[in-house]
Scaffold this motif. Structure first.
Motif, PDB file in Angstrom:
ATOM      1  N   PHE A 128      -4.628  12.235 -10.658  1.00 16.47           N
ATOM      2  CA  PHE A 128      -3.643  12.370 -10.697  1.00 16.47           C
ATOM      3  C   PHE A 128      -3.315  11.460 -12.229  1.00 16.47           C
ATOM      4  CE2 PHE A 128      -1.671  14.486  -6.955  1.00 16.47           C
ATOM      5  CZ  PHE A 128      -2.670  14.822  -6.589  1.00 16.47           C
ATOM      6  N   GLU A 129      -3.214  10.242 -12.225  1.00 15.17           N
ATOM      7  CA  GLU A 129      -3.006   9.145 -13.345  1.00 15.17           C
ATOM      8  C   GLU A 129      -3.548   9.576 -14.021  1.00 15.17           C
ATOM      9  OE1 GLU A 129      -1.716   5.268 -13.833  1.00 15.17           O
ATOM     10  OE2 GLU A 129      -2.725   5.090 -11.964  1.00 15.17           O
ATOM     11  N   LEU A 130      -5.551   9.659 -13.970  1.00 18.82           N
ATOM     12  CA  LEU A 130      -6.373   9.645 -15.092  1.00 18.82           C
ATOM     13  C   LEU A 130      -6.420  11.292 -15.791  1.00 18.82           C
ATOM     14  CD1 LEU A 130      -9.192   8.882 -15.414  1.00 18.82           C
ATOM     15  CD2 LEU A 130     -10.324  10.127 -13.886  1.00 18.82           C
TER      16      LEU A 130
ATOM     17  N   SER B  43       0.518  20.085  -4.142  1.00 16.14           N
ATOM     18  CA  SER B  43       0.018  20.937  -3.285  1.00 16.14           C
ATOM     19  C   SER B  43      -1.926  21.264  -3.961  1.00 16.14           C
ATOM     20  CB  SER B  43       0.237  22.568  -3.752  1.00 16.14           C
ATOM     21  OG  SER B  43      -0.206  23.140  -4.822  1.00 16.14           O
ATOM     22  N   GLY B  44      -2.123  21.033  -5.082  1.00 12.09           N
ATOM     23  CA  GLY B  44      -3.214  20.653  -5.636  1.00 12.09           C
ATOM     24  C   GLY B  44      -3.944  18.947  -5.103  1.00 12.09           C
ATOM     25  N   ALA B  45      -5.794  19.040  -5.219  1.00  8.92           N
ATOM     26  CA  ALA B  45      -5.890  18.516  -4.883  1.00  8.92           C
ATOM     27  C   ALA B  45      -6.158  17.154  -5.063  1.00  8.92           C
ATOM     28  CB  ALA B  45      -7.624  18.781  -4.768  1.00  8.92           C
ATOM     29  N   GLY B  46      -6.757  15.819  -4.704  1.00 14.87           N
ATOM     30  CA  GLY B  46      -6.995  14.477  -5.247  1.00 14.87           C
ATOM     31  C   GLY B  46      -5.518  13.109  -4.892  1.00 14.87           C
ATOM     32  N   SER B  47      -5.968  12.096  -5.724  1.00 13.76           N
ATOM     33  CA  SER B  47      -5.030  10.677  -5.403  1.00 13.76           C
ATOM     34  C   SER B  47      -4.143  10.854  -6.468  1.00 13.76           C
ATOM     35  CB  SER B  47      -6.106   9.722  -4.732  1.00 13.76           C
ATOM     36  OG  SER B  47      -6.562   9.411  -6.059  1.00 13.76           O
TER      37      SER B  47
ATOM     38  N   ASP C  51       0.251  -0.976   0.141  1.00 19.79           N
ATOM     39  CA  ASP C  51      -0.147   0.102   0.180  1.00 19.79           C
ATOM     40  C   ASP C  51       0.750   1.182   0.333  1.00 19.79           C
ATOM     41  OD1 ASP C  51      -2.002   2.051   2.296  1.00 19.79           O
ATOM     42  OD2 ASP C  51      -2.466   1.238   0.450  1.00 19.79           O
ATOM     43  N   VAL C  52       0.635   2.701  -1.030  1.00 18.93           N
ATOM     44  CA  VAL C  52       1.455   3.596  -0.965  1.00 18.93           C
ATOM     45  C   VAL C  52       0.560   4.793  -0.511  1.00 18.93           C
ATOM     46  CG1 VAL C  52       2.718   5.083  -3.005  1.00 18.93           C
ATOM     47  CG2 VAL C  52       2.830   2.309  -2.791  1.00 18.93           C
ATOM     48  N   THR C  53       1.253   5.235   0.117  1.00 22.64           N
ATOM     49  CA  THR C  53       0.064   6.885   0.249  1.00 22.64           C
ATOM     50  C   THR C  53       1.376   7.736   0.200  1.00 22.64           C
ATOM     51  OG1 THR C  53      -1.292   5.674   2.211  1.00 22.64           O
ATOM     52  CG2 THR C  53      -1.136   8.089   2.549  1.00 22.64           C
ATOM     53  N   LEU C  54       0.128   8.477  -0.328  1.00 22.80           N
ATOM     54  CA  LEU C  54       1.198  10.518  -0.933  1.00 22.80           C
ATOM     55  C   LEU C  54       0.601  10.488   0.394  1.00 22.80           C
ATOM     56  CD1 LEU C  54       2.255  12.058  -2.631  1.00 22.80           C
ATOM     57  CD2 LEU C  54      -0.539  12.144  -3.001  1.00 22.80           C
TER      58      LEU C  54
END
Length: 231
Positions: free
Chosen positions: A27-29, A19-23, A11-14
């Motif tokens: 970002f990948e999408l 600074s932008g919102a999102g997981s 499991d990898v957690t940012l």
């Protein structure tokens, strides 16, 4: 790893950085969509169709075979979406103009390769139907097109779902390989979309399942674009 050992998911957690919102998935999408937009634009319709020619030939053959084996019988499934902040009439008005904008249509789903109006009132579509890339037409949204849907079990009351469209999906040789029945009705704070697709009864179940997912993706994206356009 030995037979008595179990695999532990990684499991990898940012934690910090952007600074932008999102997981990370968000970002990948974003980047995947941007890359697809670039490649589709650079290739253009004709080169894209040339690239997919063999896949389209195989996909059309598979759907034609399923349609013939089904003898005119179809299996349906419905995706239901709930929208807040936009009314059904507003969305339908936006949709009426959207089919003149190729970029909006193509960006709604990664597996939209061609989508646009023809001069005869039909819509030319090249997209995946399950695992198959198919080149087919969607009939015009005329009153006559609703005839087959009048006895459909999925047809909803006019009073609650006044916005309805139905059409056949057919190959160049006229073989009907699917049908769609889409219905929209207002709620207190938005509207509900009932999106039904019918595929030949002999198609594997996962083909129908994937088109229900396809509907969820494309209509969610169209609705999200339509909202700001109506404000």
């Amino acid at each position: 790893m030995t037979a008595d050992q179990t695999s532990t998911p990684v499991d990898v957690t940012l934690v910090s950085g952007p600074s932008g919102a999102g997981s990370i998935d968000d970002f990948e999408l974003f980047y995947a969509r941007r890359a697809l937009r670039l490649f589709k634009a650079r290739l253009g319709r004709e080169k894209l169709l040339d690239l997919l020619a063999k896949d389209i030939e195989e996909g059309n053959a598979a759907l034609r075979e399923s349609a013939l084996a089904s003898g005119g019988r179809f299996t349906g499934g419905t995706t239901v979406l709930a929208t807040k902040g936009l009314k059904a009439g507003e969305f339908m008005a936006w949709m009426g103009e959207a089919f003149d904008d190729q970029s909006v249509l193509l960006e709604a789903h990664p597996e939209h390769y061609v989508m646009g109006n023809r001069t005869d009132g039909t819509v030319h579509i090249v997209e995946n139907v399950g695992p198959h890339i198919s080149d087919f037409s969607m009939g015009s949204w005329s009153a006559e097109a609703m005839d087959w849907a009048e006895d459909a079990a999925e047809l909803l009351p006019e009073a609650e779902f006044p916005y309805k469209r139905a059409s056949n999906l057919f190959l160049a040789d006229g073989t009907i390989v699917g049908r769609v029945l889409i219905q929209f009705g207002d709620t207190a704070d938005g509207f509900t979309s009932n999106l039904t697709v019918y595929l030949p009864a002999s198609c594997p179940e996962d083909v129908l399942e994937h088109h229900l997912r396809h509907f969820a993706v494309e209509f969610r994206n169209w609705i999200e674009v339509a909202g700001p356009a109506q404000s």
